[in-house]
Write a protein that holds these residues in place. Structure first.
Motif: not given
Length: 322
Positions: A23-25, A53-57, A149-157, A181-186
């Motif tokens: 949900r947030v970076v 870093g760390l992946d917390v929840g 400045l933006k944080a991106l990830k690939l969508s699951d689909s 729907d390719i990228f999701e901005e967090i």
């Protein structure tokens, strides 16, 4: 009974793991400064770096980063780059700094980052990391006054389709997948330690004073404008009165001409009972002098605070350059 409870616990744990999407970076302020410095130093060349870093929840914490060497086509140089990354992470681990990879950052020019290479890099990271992000920084847009400045990830689909390598129209319609729907901005959240926050508070201690000075300066400018309006009204009234006096005097002289010809005593050319001869009191200039003096005082205070802040900035810039 024990097996049933164990299965229930495992099912609940698996459900919680699936039900906590990213949900947030959360990025340390120092990490953002490092990214900006690296990207601007080599602009317009494109650069990349590792995020640690760390992946917390549902929060991905980015606590450190380091730049990658500029890539070349030579395989030997690429192998040296991989060794460099491993050596950097080993050194960070030895000094007890977070060395878990959570993604990478890269620079871009005018937002031209949506490429096949970016998707392939994402997929390579996804093979070893459960969740990762890519921080995109655009120096060209940031020069226009916007922190691009933006944080991106690939969508699951999209990742499912990419693994299946099936991008036919039928499959895209089945997954209800479009180009957006390719990228999701967090969302990005900037975090600083208590020591840095206290230091920033100390640096910003002059800001409320400057703000109040500017507010008082605006009020004094309004007061000075009102004083100027009083004098403008006074001079307009005085000019109007002088015009009325001249008209009245011309009329009286015209009336006295036949009286003089008839040997009669002329009428007086001044009539104190006439309102147009009543002097108009000039407004006091004391208030405008005081307001002007107060404006100069506020300007000197703002200039003093601004000069101190500029000296600090020049000092920090000199230290940074050295």
């Amino acid at each position: 009974m024990a097996n049933s409870m164990a299965r229930s616990f495992l099912q609940v744990a698996a459900t919680e793991e699936v039900a906590s999407p990213l949900r947030v970076v959360q990025i340390e302020g120092l990490v953002i400064l490092k990214i900006i410095k690296h990207c601007k130093e080599f602009s317009p060349a494109l650069v990349t770096g590792q995020l640690l870093g760390l992946d917390v929840g549902s929060v991905l914490e980015v606590t450190n980063c380091f730049p990658f060497p500029i890539r070349e086509e030579d395989e030997e140089i690429e192998a040296d780059g991989a060794n460099y990354q491993l050596e950097m992470m080993r050194c960070l681990r030895e000094v007890n700094v977070d060395n878990n990879t959570v993604g990478w950052y890269q620079s871009t020019i005018l937002g031209s980052y949506q490429t096949v290479e970016l998707i392939e890099t994402f997929m390579n990271y996804q093979e070893n990391i459960r969740r990762c992000v890519c921080i995109i920084y655009d120096p060209s847009r940031s020069n226009q006054g916007v922190l691009a400045l933006k944080a991106l990830k690939l969508s699951d689909s999209f990742m499912e389709l990419y693994r299946a390598n099936n991008f036919t129209g039928e499959k895209l319609r089945e997954k209800n997948l479009s180009w957006v729907d390719i990228f999701e901005e967090i969302p990005i959240k900037v975090s600083n330690s208590a020591l840095i926050s206290a230091f920033m508070t100390e640096l910003e201690s002059d800001t409320p004073v400057t703000q109040r000075n500017v507010e008082f300066l605006i009020e004094c400018m309004d007061d000075l404008s009102m004083e100027q309006q009083k004098f403008q009204f006074y001079y307009r009234s005085l000019s109007r009165q002088q015009a009325q006096q001249q008209a009245w005097l011309q009329k009286r002289r015209t009336e006295n001409m036949p009286r003089k010809a008839a040997g009669e005593e002329p009428l007086p050319e001044e009539d104190p009972s006439n309102p147009i001869f009543k002097p108009i009191p000039e407004p006091s200039r004391l208030e405008s002098f005081l307001v002007t003096n107060q404006i100069a005082n506020y300007c000197n205070q703002i200039n003093g605070v601004g000069g101190q802040n500029f000296n600090r900035l020049y000092l920090m810039k000199s230290l940074h350059d050295n």
